[in-house]
Enzyme design. Structure first.
Site, PDB file in Angstrom:
ATOM      1  N   LEU A 165       0.890  -1.193   0.279  1.00  0.00           N
ATOM      2  CA  LEU A 165       0.122   0.078  -0.001  1.00  0.00           C
ATOM      3  C   LEU A 165       0.944   1.135   0.248  1.00  0.00           C
ATOM      4  CD1 LEU A 165      -3.036   0.893   0.168  1.00  0.00           C
ATOM      5  CD2 LEU A 165      -2.551   0.674   2.734  1.00  0.00           C
ATOM      6  N   LYS A 166       0.562   2.325  -0.612  1.00  0.00           N
ATOM      7  CA  LYS A 166       1.263   3.466  -1.222  1.00  0.00           C
ATOM      8  C   LYS A 166       0.476   4.478  -0.626  1.00  0.00           C
ATOM      9  CE  LYS A 166       4.262   3.972  -4.092  1.00  0.00           C
ATOM     10  NZ  LYS A 166       5.152   3.981  -5.313  1.00  0.00           N
ATOM     11  N   PRO A 167       0.195   4.822   0.805  1.00  0.00           N
ATOM     12  CA  PRO A 167      -0.499   6.092   0.997  1.00  0.00           C
ATOM     13  C   PRO A 167       0.357   7.142   1.344  1.00  0.00           C
ATOM     14  CG  PRO A 167      -0.115   4.823   3.017  1.00  0.00           C
ATOM     15  CD  PRO A 167       0.342   4.055   1.634  1.00  0.00           C
TER      16      PRO A 167
END
Length: 101
Positions: A10-12
């Site tokens: 995940l790339k938040p």
């Protein structure tokens, strides 16, 4: 949706105040808000979280990531960074487009 969570990164962004917010939040505030949001929404099976700098300076992004990693809350995923502009800005400024070797 038959997602393989154990193979998902995940790339938040981190939870930070908006540009129009007059209050300056501490790295500890950002860490608390970010870890809380992730714990409420991201399954523990996700393979890892790679934070984007989200328009922060290289120094702020690094300080805030360190605060997130130091935060004592539950973090079942490996945490790391995927910074682009935040790490390139000072280098590009120093270079200034000069063609020197």
């Amino acid at each position: 949706h038959n997602m393989f969570l154990e193979g998902t990164l995940l790339k938040p962004n981190m939870v930070t105040a908006g540009q129009g917010c007059p209050k300056k939040y501490t790295p500890e505030d950002i860490a608390r808000a970010t870890v809380t949001a992730l714990n409420r929404t991201v399954p523990a099976a996700v393979a890892g979280i790679t934070f984007l700098s989200g328009g922060q300076s290289e120094e702020d992004a690094t300080i805030n990531l360190n605060a997130i990693n130091q935060f004592p809350g539950r973090k079942p995923w490996p945490l790391t960074f995927s910074y682009g502009r935040a790490l390139q800005a000072s280098v590009l400024k120093a270079w200034g487009g000069k063609d020197e070797l």
